[in-house]
Design an enzyme around this catalytic site. Structure first.
Site, short mmCIF file in Angstrom:
data_model
loop_
_atom_site.label_atom_id
_atom_site.label_comp_id
_atom_site.label_asym_id
_atom_site.label_seq_id
_atom_site.Cartn_x
_atom_site.Cartn_y
_atom_site.Cartn_z
CD GLN A 47 -2.58 -1.25 2.55
OE1 GLN A 47 -2.65 -2.31 3.28
NE2 GLN A 47 -3.29 -0.17 2.90
NE ARG B 124 -13.29 -0.10 4.67
CZ ARG B 124 -14.08 -0.76 3.70
NH1 ARG B 124 -14.41 -1.93 3.52
NH2 ARG B 124 -14.83 0.24 2.70
CB CYS B 125 -9.07 1.53 11.63
SG CYS B 125 -8.33 1.72 13.00
CD GLU C 159 -10.03 5.16 8.41
OE1 GLU C 159 -9.20 4.39 7.58
OE2 GLU C 159 -9.49 5.81 9.18
#
Ligand code: CDP
Length: 788
Positions: free
Chosen positions: A222, A372-373, A742
């Site tokens: 990523q 996802r945070c 998110e």
């Protein structure tokens, strides 16, 4: 608000269909495993069956006897190059391959290099390893007890398993507020380990080209630029300089934070390619991915909330134990070892707060990734939303009314929280009001009262979360010293088409579409005429990558700023072509006209052509710009979710009957993509609330290491999500946008948990830890005499 551009241009506010989808839905994407190079070798990894053991001997003979197996690589081989350990993003160290001992079950022990994937796997089965089991530490509380076996014996001065202590806030003021409070509530909340379980596992193809002395690595990352720099820092001493490293992150099948860290497999593949001069592919299988890659959460929290008897919240106090596994490999900003956990005052106007977090080593794989945070915001939201609900119930006040009373009010923005964050904008009551109207809150409460009389268990849960995304302002945010800006470079071609490159990397979020829409909004060039590229460090400008919902707040802003730089030059060219002064031109997306003479117009396409064919004397040719954007603040998206559950008194099964999600991410770029992000996020929030958990037995054996035990929600478990929006623009973002990727994952678990406890409160249940499984509820009901 009506879009500023036409549907043909497709700027902000248009539900432009995703440019990447024709490729993805036809199976024509290029993922790492699609990369096949001539003469490519395959790597597979021998993994430990023990959670803590000395390695007495590794015997490769049976493996190397298998046709196609070329070599067995061990820690001792890497030690010769000082590559057996590597740094983590939190300045700890992690083994690439062990020399002395293994620290968790499924840890890499050795690697097999072969001419085919099958030969490599056969080789792995044939490597003989002799282990001497050591005492295992699984529970982080026990890990910190005196006399616990010290795990990190590689750290000479380490005498315990404590990693760090971190605290934030005004302790004295908070303690005073608690001493003066009329009502206090206290709860132990455990947020278990979970795994991102993305569709695509991790892997790479490393190719060291001996002729050009250049290493190219296609990898599932990523953050390709940061990885290039880390590789150069770690392997510079063996000749891998940064300009000789190219990282290519092709299509990615889901990242969710799990593809930020550097995993040993990447490093071993690079080492194998450098040594052999051949391309080397390493692709994890599903069980390796679930058992050995970084995990999220694993926070043991004790929270206290204080209030006056009129229901005004006054203070929050939290102590947390963070289980990081055997090394601190979390990808948090350097300054914040507990991520952004200190946004835990949430949407409420608390006057005092204090947070303490201690990190502990255990015999588990590295944990602490931002699933996802935004680093630790899910843990923060779960804690405050559970505590606010407990306090409301304790005071006998309706949880919606209680929230309305204690919310930060719209006129208080920009709002400085008790823990020091400056929230940019918000209208929390507006979002909750909309959610209540949409779901029919008052009617549901009547239904619940009726059902309760009949012994039926129905609960209504609210989560009014505040998110914090867009890391981040360089004054506070860096990773390993790299400031967390992000970038966009735009080139307009002579025919008015464009290419834009970014330092971020989409993993399914639709950046190829939404970034093009930002440029379309600013420049008036149709989104279909703009090619967006990310993920190749040889071509893209430097950036810190995509995680923690930072793409829109940071790189999206860079796209707007770079576009505006392009327009500055375009204005000068237009003025020259129109024989007018630049300040006498009026701009609307896609064209400049002369003030008072609207027919004297030059389109952006005409200006682009002139930039290469007919630009003013003395001006450089071309129409290009780059922006490295350092945001002045984070953005604070928010939302109110309301969930209705029915609990089966016979089985303890929790059914989510309805779920309304009202999100506010400021100005929206693509409404369809935002809705998709929220749908996916809600399902990823339902998962830990009801299903997912990775736990360990006393020997450190992973429970939940395959999809038989690690329960992902399928379409069957997923309710019909009812979504909607309010729009409160960010005042500092050039487009007024905030992140959204998110929000739903962060906000949903507390709504579900609050609904379950709401259904059970009258039975004396104050809290249930997630995942809220049928056996957990059934046991509670049996203890209360509800079921037998
Ligand atoms: O960093 P990441 O892409 O995961 O998260 P994000 O910035 O929250 O964006 C997720 C997706 O939603 C991207 O395609 C964004 O462009 C889109 N989005 C949007 O259309 N409008 C917003 N206000 C925020 C995000």
């Amino acid at each position: 608000m009506a879009p500023r551009t036409s549907p043909e241009v497709g700027g902000m506010g248009h539900s432009v269909k995703r440019k990447e989808d024709p490729r993805f839905i036809r199976g024509k994407g290029t993922y790492v495993d699609d990369v096949v190079l001539p003469g490519m070798l395959y790597l597979d990894i021998v993994r430990s069956p023990f959670a803590h053991a000395k390695i007495k001997k590794i015997d490769p003979a049976s493996a190397t006897a298998i046709p196609g197996v070329l070599a067995v690589i061990t820690g001792k081989d890497l030690e010769k190059y000082n590559l057996h350990w590597m740094p983590t993003l939190m300045s700890d160290t992690q083994m690439v391959l062990p020399v002395e001992k293994v620290m968790y079950q499924a840890q890499e022990v050795a690697a097999v290099l072969a001419t085919s994937r099958y030969a490599a796997a056969d080789g792995v089965a044939a490597v003989e390893v002799e282990y001497e089991p050591l005492p295992v530490v699984v529970d982080p509380k026990k890990a910190l007890e005196p006399g616990a076996p010290v795990l990190r014996t590689d750290k000479k001065d380490k005498k315990d398993n404590h990693i760090w202590h971190w605290e934030w806030g005004d302790k004295a003021k908070t303690d005073r507020a608690f001493a003066e409070a009329d009502v206090t509530v206290k709860e132990d909340i455990y947020i278990p380990r979970i795994h991102v379980a993305s569709i695509e596992t991790c892997g790479c193809v490393a190719h060291f080209d001996k002729v050009n002395d250049k290493l190219t690595v296609w990898m599932t990352t990523q953050a390709p630029h940061a990885i290039r720099t880390v590789f150069a820092l770690v392997a510079g001493h063996v000749g891998l300089a940064e300009h000789k490293i190219r990282i290519i992150s092709p299509d990615i099948g889901g990242g969710f934070g799990g593809k930020v860290p550097v995993y040993p497999g990447y490093v071993i593949a690079v080492a194998a390619s450098v040594l052999t001069g051949k391309p080397v592919k390493w692709i994890e299988d599903r069980m390796e991915n679930l058992q050995a890659d970084s995990f999220a959460r694993d926070y043991h929290i004790t929270a206290e909330l204080a209030a006056r008897k009129d229901g005004t919240l006054t203070a929050l106090r939290i102590k947390t134990l963070a289980d990081h596994g055997y090394t601190d490999a979390a990808a948090n900003p350097s300054k914040f070892p507990a991520g952004l956990f200190h946004v835990c005052t949430g949407s409420y106007d608390l006057k005092a707060a204090h947070v303490e977090v201690d990190g502990a080593y255990t015999n588990k794989p590295p944990g602490g990734i931002a699933y996802r945070c935004s680093f630790r915001v899910t843990e923060a939201v779960h804690t405050i939303e559970r505590m606010v609900d407990i306090m409301a119930h304790q005071l006998g006040t309706d949880p919606a009314e209680f929230r309305m009373k204690n919310f930060v009010k719209p006129e208080q923005f920009p709002y400085k929280s008790a823990l020091g964050w400056e929230y940019d904008s918000g209208n929390y009551a507006g979002a909750l009001q909309k959610a209540m109207e949409r779901i029919g809150y008052a009617e549901l409460r009547r239904e619940q009262a009726e059902k309760r009389k009949r012994g039926q268990l129905m609960g209504i849960g609210i989560s009014s979360f505040t998110e914090i995304v867009g890391a981040g302002p360089s004054k506070h945010f860096d990773i390993l010293g790299l400031k967390m800006f992000d970038s966009c470079e735009i080139r307009i071609h002579p025919t008015g088409k464009a290419i834009a490159r970014f330092g971020t990397k989409s993993q399914g979020q639709g950046h190829e579409t939404t970034y093009a829409q930002i440029l379309a909004e600013e420049l008036g060039i149709p989104a279909k005429d703009i090619q967006v590229e990310e993920g190749d460090t040889d071509t893209a400008p430097y950036g810190l990558g995509t995680y923690a919902s930072r793409s829109t707040p940071v790189a999206g802003a860079a796209a707007a700023i770079a576009s505006r730089k392009v327009l500055d030059k375009a204005r000068k060219i237009a003025a020259y072509l129109l024989e007018a002064a630049p300040e006498d031109l009026v701009y609307e997306p896609g064209k400049f006209s002369v003030k008072g003479a609207p027919n004297r117009v030059k389109t952006i396409q005409e200006i682009a052509f002139a930039a290469y064919t007919n630009h003013p004397q003395g001006m450089e040719a071309g129409l290009e710009a780059v922006s490295y954007y350092d945001p002045p603040n984070l953005t604070y998206p928010f939302g109110s979710y309301i969930c209705v559950v029915d609990i089966d008194t016979g089985t303890g099964d929790v059914k989510v009957r309805r779920f309304v999600a009202i999100d506010d991410c400021g100005n929206i770029i693509n409404p369809m993509i935002v809705e998709g992000q929220v749908h996916g996020g809600l399902t990823m929030g339902l998962a830990p609330a009801l299903l997912e958990e990775i736990s360990y037995d006393e020997y450190g054996n992973v429970q939940g290491g395959s999809f038989i035990d690690y329960l992902l929600p399928t379409a069957v478990e997923t309710p019909k999500w009812e979504t909607g929006n309010t729009v409160t623009p960010s005042p500092h973002h050039p487009l007024g946008a905030k992140g959204v990727g998110e929000s739903a994952t962060v906000g949903a678990p507390a709504a579900i948990a609050n609904a379950v406890v709401d259904a059970l409160w009258h039975l004396g249940v104050r809290h249930v830890d997630i995942p809220i499984t049928p056996p957990k509820i059934w046991k509670l009901l049996r203890a209360k005499g509800i079921t037998d």
